[in-house]
Motif scaffolding. Structure first.
Motif, PDB file in Angstrom:
ATOM      1  N   GLY A  42       0.642  -1.394  -0.092  1.00  0.00           N
ATOM      2  CA  GLY A  42       0.014  -0.060   0.164  1.00  0.00           C
ATOM      3  C   GLY A  42       0.917   1.098  -0.001  1.00  0.00           C
ATOM      4  N   LEU A  43       2.327   1.256   0.072  1.00  0.00           N
ATOM      5  CA  LEU A  43       2.972   2.304   0.333  1.00  0.00           C
ATOM      6  C   LEU A  43       3.399   2.968  -1.238  1.00  0.00           C
ATOM      7  N   ALA A  44       4.196   3.917  -1.103  1.00  0.00           N
ATOM      8  CA  ALA A  44       4.711   4.578  -2.396  1.00  0.00           C
ATOM      9  C   ALA A  44       6.101   3.762  -2.671  1.00  0.00           C
ATOM     10  N   VAL A  45       6.500   3.395  -3.973  1.00  0.00           N
ATOM     11  CA  VAL A  45       7.710   3.006  -4.265  1.00  0.00           C
ATOM     12  C   VAL A  45       8.302   3.673  -5.412  1.00  0.00           C
ATOM     13  N   LYS A  46       9.425   3.752  -5.238  1.00  0.00           N
ATOM     14  CA  LYS A  46      10.556   4.343  -6.263  1.00  0.00           C
ATOM     15  C   LYS A  46      11.528   3.266  -6.962  1.00  0.00           C
ATOM     16  N   MET A  47      12.042   3.476  -7.901  1.00  0.00           N
ATOM     17  CA  MET A  47      13.015   2.493  -8.657  1.00  0.00           C
ATOM     18  C   MET A  47      14.463   2.754  -7.926  1.00  0.00           C
ATOM     19  N   SER A  48      14.824   1.525  -7.406  1.00  0.00           N
ATOM     20  CA  SER A  48      16.330   1.984  -6.873  1.00  0.00           C
ATOM     21  C   SER A  48      17.224   1.083  -7.701  1.00  0.00           C
ATOM     22  N   ALA A  49      16.939   0.239  -8.546  1.00  0.00           N
ATOM     23  CA  ALA A  49      18.076  -0.147  -9.240  1.00  0.00           C
ATOM     24  C   ALA A  49      17.390  -0.575 -10.498  1.00  0.00           C
ATOM     25  N   ALA A  50      17.948  -1.179 -11.489  1.00  0.00           N
ATOM     26  CA  ALA A  50      17.320  -1.615 -12.657  1.00  0.00           C
ATOM     27  C   ALA A  50      16.185  -2.878 -12.318  1.00  0.00           C
ATOM     28  N   LYS A  51      15.159  -2.728 -12.586  1.00  0.00           N
ATOM     29  CA  LYS A  51      14.013  -3.455 -12.422  1.00  0.00           C
ATOM     30  C   LYS A  51      13.790  -3.803 -10.871  1.00  0.00           C
ATOM     31  N   THR A  52      14.314  -2.787 -10.205  1.00  0.00           N
ATOM     32  CA  THR A  52      14.215  -2.995  -8.690  1.00  0.00           C
ATOM     33  C   THR A  52      13.539  -1.866  -8.128  1.00  0.00           C
TER      34      THR A  52
END
Length: 143
Positions: A42-52
């Motif tokens: 339910g929380l907001a996500v970001k890209m931290s690495a390729a495909k991750t």
């Protein structure tokens, strides 16, 4: 018969976009005892690495909402068209403003706030538009 136009619904779009990503296994972890595999669902996500993906920190570009986490360290992320995300600690949430990541009162990542328009670095990361901030724990955002 009632007029369907008399009821405004902001989260009932036909096409839901969801994708599978790897998790960082640090800010997002799998837990078989949690509903949908993680306490971070339910929380907001970001890209931290390729495909991750990782939970979005303060000022980060938000790419979506964590929907489910699996034992193989993958996750389903909803990227649009609308998301319902929690607002950060004391976050400004103005209708129509773009969003970036934010922290909660415990400094935990995965929350949102409106972009600080005076901060150039955030302007390049801001996305979407706040549609309804009436409930700060469930802010509707058009991505």
């Amino acid at each position: 018969m009632s007029d369907p136009r008399a009821t405004v619904v902001l989260d009932d779009f036909e096409k839901v976009e969801q994708y599978t990503f790897l998790i960082d296994n640090s800010t997002i972890v799998y837990s078989s005892s949690q509903v949908n595999g993680s306490a971070s669902v339910g929380l907001a996500v970001k890209m931290s690495a390729a495909k991750t993906v990782a939970l979005a920190g303060d000022g980060d570009a938000v790419i979506g909402q964590l929907i489910q986490v699996f034992a193989d360290n993958t996750a389903t992320v909803k990227v649009g068209p609308t998301l319902v995300l929690p607002g950060g600690n004391g976050a400004s949430l103005t209708l129509g403003k773009k969003i970036v990541g934010a922290l909660n009162a415990s400094s935990a990542a995965g929350y949102i706030r409106e972009v600080a328009t005076g901060t150039a670095a955030e302007l390049g990361k801001a996305r979407g538009a706040i549609l309804d901030a009436g409930t700060t724990t469930a802010v509707k955002v058009l991505m």
